[in-house]
Design an enzyme around this catalytic site. Structure first.
Site, PDB file in Angstrom:
ATOM      1  N   CYS A   1      -6.893  10.402   2.218  1.00 24.55           N
ATOM      2  CA  CYS A   1      -6.497  11.209   1.311  1.00 24.55           C
ATOM      3  C   CYS A   1      -6.285  12.491   2.337  1.00 24.55           C
ATOM      4  CB  CYS A   1      -7.475  10.882   0.145  1.00 24.55           C
ATOM      5  SG  CYS A   1      -6.947  13.101  -0.900  1.00 24.55           S
TER       6      CYS A   1
ATOM      7  N   GLY B   1       1.003  -0.878  -0.157  1.00 23.68           N
ATOM      8  CA  GLY B   1      -0.381   0.354  -0.039  1.00 23.68           C
ATOM      9  C   GLY B   1       1.374   1.835   0.221  1.00 23.68           C
TER      10      GLY B   1
ATOM     11  N   MET C   1       3.056   5.178   1.446  1.00 22.19           N
ATOM     12  CA  MET C   1       2.541   5.053   2.569  1.00 22.19           C
ATOM     13  C   MET C   1       1.338   6.290   3.024  1.00 22.19           C
ATOM     14  SD  MET C   1       6.686   7.562   1.291  1.00 22.19           S
ATOM     15  CE  MET C   1       6.742   8.225   2.586  1.00 22.19           C
ATOM     16  N   PHE C   2       2.465   5.853   4.784  1.00 19.57           N
ATOM     17  CA  PHE C   2       1.393   6.021   5.426  1.00 19.57           C
ATOM     18  C   PHE C   2       0.098   5.363   5.951  1.00 19.57           C
ATOM     19  CE2 PHE C   2       2.749  10.211   4.152  1.00 19.57           C
ATOM     20  CZ  PHE C   2       3.482  10.127   5.272  1.00 19.57           C
TER      21      PHE C   2
ATOM     22  N   THR D   1       4.245  -0.548   8.404  1.00 21.61           N
ATOM     23  CA  THR D   1       5.244  -1.301   9.117  1.00 21.61           C
ATOM     24  C   THR D   1       4.137  -1.504  10.020  1.00 21.61           C
ATOM     25  OG1 THR D   1       6.704   0.041   8.614  1.00 21.61           O
ATOM     26  CG2 THR D   1       7.082  -0.560  10.980  1.00 21.61           C
TER      27      THR D   1
ATOM     28  N   CYS E   1      -5.779   9.922  -2.896  1.00 18.11           N
ATOM     29  CA  CYS E   1      -6.948   8.593  -3.186  1.00 18.11           C
ATOM     30  C   CYS E   1      -6.204   8.934  -5.113  1.00 18.11           C
ATOM     31  CB  CYS E   1      -8.533   9.285  -3.457  1.00 18.11           C
ATOM     32  SG  CYS E   1      -8.981  10.706  -4.200  1.00 18.11           S
TER      33      CYS E   1
ATOM     34  N   GLN F   1      10.968  -2.240  -0.376  1.00 12.83           N
ATOM     35  CA  GLN F   1      10.957  -2.256  -1.758  1.00 12.83           C
ATOM     36  C   GLN F   1      12.426  -1.674  -1.987  1.00 12.83           C
ATOM     37  OE1 GLN F   1       9.472  -0.459   0.530  1.00 12.83           O
ATOM     38  NE2 GLN F   1      10.629   1.320   1.171  1.00 12.83           N
TER      39      GLN F   1
ATOM     40  N   ASP G   1      11.002  -5.116   6.755  1.00 14.99           N
ATOM     41  CA  ASP G   1      10.420  -4.155   6.341  1.00 14.99           C
ATOM     42  C   ASP G   1      11.106  -3.550   5.531  1.00 14.99           C
ATOM     43  OD1 ASP G   1       8.316  -2.467   6.865  1.00 14.99           O
ATOM     44  OD2 ASP G   1       9.465  -1.482   8.719  1.00 14.99           O
ATOM     45  N   GLU G   2       9.949  -1.888   4.886  1.00 16.25           N
ATOM     46  CA  GLU G   2      10.897  -1.232   3.531  1.00 16.25           C
ATOM     47  C   GLU G   2      11.596  -2.391   2.465  1.00 16.25           C
ATOM     48  OE1 GLU G   2       9.780   1.977   3.613  1.00 16.25           O
ATOM     49  OE2 GLU G   2       9.855   2.092   5.973  1.00 16.25           O
TER      50      GLU G   2
END
Ligand code: ZN
Length: 185
Positions: A142, A13, A15-16, A20, A175, A88, A85-86
């Protein structure tokens, strides 16, 4: 280790969206159940602390920073659950690493961004999703309209790299409609 049933779970998904937090939630349950686990993160993710994973709401678990995905295999011998984690920020080797661990009976939980700030697929996460047993795609909110947000918008456009480090003041969740006002998809 071979008798246990391995699997690959992906938490993704924008960020935010609480990736985590969700990783920590799943691993913390393992801790209560006394299942041996190990947490990893990329070496250069030094936003908070070197040997910890800290969620935005300040829950803390210790995590080993590794230079590359292969290193995870060497540190995972006694763990029944591996959290990454992280994710990517690792390269495509991570797919092979996850598959090897799962085939060896490990429950692998990978958390990472599936899209970059231009809404392009952010490897290796999309490829890990392809080999995963379970995928959880979280949504943020959003900041412009309050709808579910699946996109990460970069506010500070000075750098053009795909790499993103999660500084709250450089990115915001949007969004599809609101994101489309800034970035051509
Ligand atoms: Zn919106």
């Amino acid at each position: 280790m071979a008798k246990k049933k391995g699997s690959i779970e992906v938490i993704t998904g924008p960020m935010f969206s609480g990736k985590t937090e969700e990783l920590i939630r799943r691993v913390a349950r393992a801790e209560i159940a006394k299942i041996p686990y190990a947490l990893f993160k990329p070496m250069f993710d030094t936003r908070y602390s070197e040997n910890e994973i800290v969620s935005h709401d300040n829950k803390i678990l210790s995590a080993k920073p590794v230079m590359n995905a292969k290193e995870i295999l060497g540190f995972s011998i006694d763990a029944d659950i591996i959290g990454i984690d992280e994710a990517q920020f690792f390269n495509q080797e991570l797919i092979d690493t996850c598959v090897k661990l799962a085939n060896g009976g490990v429950r692998v939980i990978v958390a990472g961004l599936d899209m970059d700030y231009l809404s392009k697929p952010f490897q290796p996460i999309p490829n890990i999703i392809g080999v995963a047993d379970q995928v959880t795609k979280l949504k943020a909110i959003c900041v412009e309209c309050g709808e579910d947000a699946g996109f990460t918008h970069r506010i500070n456009k000075k750098e053009e790299k795909q790499l993103m480090l999660g500084e709250k003041n450089s990115y915001e969740p949007l969004c599809r409609t609101c994101f489309g006002k800034y970035v051509k998809m």
